[in-house]
Design an enzyme around this catalytic site. Structure first.
Site, PDB file in Angstrom:
ATOM      1  N   HIS A  60      -5.666  35.905  15.327  1.00  0.00           N
ATOM      2  CA  HIS A  60      -6.049  35.110  14.159  1.00  0.00           C
ATOM      3  C   HIS A  60      -6.961  35.916  13.246  1.00  0.00           C
ATOM      4  CE1 HIS A  60      -4.123  31.475  15.530  1.00  0.00           C
ATOM      5  NE2 HIS A  60      -4.796  31.481  16.658  1.00  0.00           N
ATOM      6  N   GLU A 166      -4.186  26.753  26.369  1.00  0.00           N
ATOM      7  CA  GLU A 166      -4.509  25.966  25.169  1.00  0.00           C
ATOM      8  C   GLU A 166      -3.413  24.967  24.807  1.00  0.00           C
ATOM      9  OE1 GLU A 166      -5.242  28.815  22.111  1.00  0.00           O
ATOM     10  OE2 GLU A 166      -3.503  30.027  22.620  1.00  0.00           O
ATOM     11  N   ASP A 190      -7.011  24.721  19.861  1.00  0.00           N
ATOM     12  CA  ASP A 190      -5.567  24.554  20.035  1.00  0.00           C
ATOM     13  C   ASP A 190      -5.263  23.480  21.069  1.00  0.00           C
ATOM     14  OD1 ASP A 190      -3.789  26.390  18.437  1.00  0.00           O
ATOM     15  OD2 ASP A 190      -5.224  27.859  19.179  1.00  0.00           O
TER      16      ASP A 190
END
Length: 267
Positions: A60, A166, A190
């Site tokens: 990310h 997640e 998440d």
């Protein structure tokens, strides 16, 4: 007086791995943050601040592998343990990042036992894995210690492996996902989205899922880890991470944003 030589303590990347594992296995807590910004300054600041580790984030962020490699090398020179987060196992990429000085690899969205087996195979040399060998890199001292000594150090202190859970469900049971890794990591944001939770919903489902991950970590000998936005008792309690031993708190971007908001707030 004994004439036997004392074992030489591991140094460099192997020493950093040994220290991280000693803390995790001894019940201590490691605290770090995600690195999403390019350049050397954030690594230097983290090292001076005294955090236990950083995770260079290739999932990310806008970081590319070359930038991550440079940051890993700088972290190693600064004595700052640096892991790298990857969205999937690319054996060649994992190898290059480890050669650059990563003390470990954090794999996102682990759902299958095969994900963990692929990570272990990519991060370990034969006969324990399928990682390609070279000595022409910083983690091997550019070959100065020789092949046998390097392989012995890698066998004794292999890369730290973090399996990030997640999702509300996984294809294989949680204990199967956490067997053979150092940390079972709760990707709290998440996971909350996967459970269909908003920020104002009852956190009960998240706490139950985190509890299941914690139980699996305990059963397999892995340490519990996770992400929180801030290091506070309230934040840890809301995520079920009060007993976590590997904490990633926010990111460099979040820390910078928080500081700027404080600056801009009315006096």
């Amino acid at each position: 007086m004994s004439t036997s030589a004392e074992p030489t303590p591991p140094t460099g990347v192997h020493g950093a791995r040994a220290r991280l594992r000693a803390t995790l296995r001894g019940g201590g807590q490691l605290v770090g943050t995600f690195v999403k910004l390019p350049g050397a300054d954030v690594i230097a600041l983290a090292a001076r601040a005294g955090v236990d580790f950083v995770v260079v984030d290739l999932e990310h962020s806008g970081l590319d592998e070359r930038t991550a490699t440079d940051q890993l090398r700088l972290a190693a020179l600064a004595g700052l343990p640096a892991l790298v987060r990857v969205p999937a196992v690319d054996p060649g990429q994992v190898n290059r990042l480890l050669e650059a000085g990563a003390v470990g690899v954090q794999l996102s969205t682990v759902r299958r036992r095969a994900d963990v087996e692929a990570l272990r195979a990519a991060s370990r040399y034969a006969p324990h894995g399928r990682r390609s060998i070279s000595l022409a890199h910083p983690s091997a001292g550019y070959g100065g210690d020789g092949l046998d000594r390097y392989l012995a150090a890698e066998a004794a202190h292999p890369p730290v492996l973090v399996a990030q859970i997640e999702t509300a469900t996984t294809d294989d049971p949680l204990p199967a996902l956490l067997t053979g890794v150092d940390v079972g990591f709760v990707g709290t944001t998440d996971l909350a989205v996967s459970l269909g939770l908003s920020s104002t919903d009852d956190p009960g489902p998240l706490l139950r899922r985190t509890g299941d991950i914690a139980d699996a970590a305990r059963a397999t000998g892995a340490a519990l880890g996770g992400w929180v936005a801030e290091r506070s008792a309230g934040a840890l309690g809301r995520c079920g991470l009060t007993d976590a031993r590997y904490l990633v708190v926010g990111s460099d971007l979040q820390l910078l944003g928080a500081g700027l908001r404080r600056l801009a707030a009315p006096a």
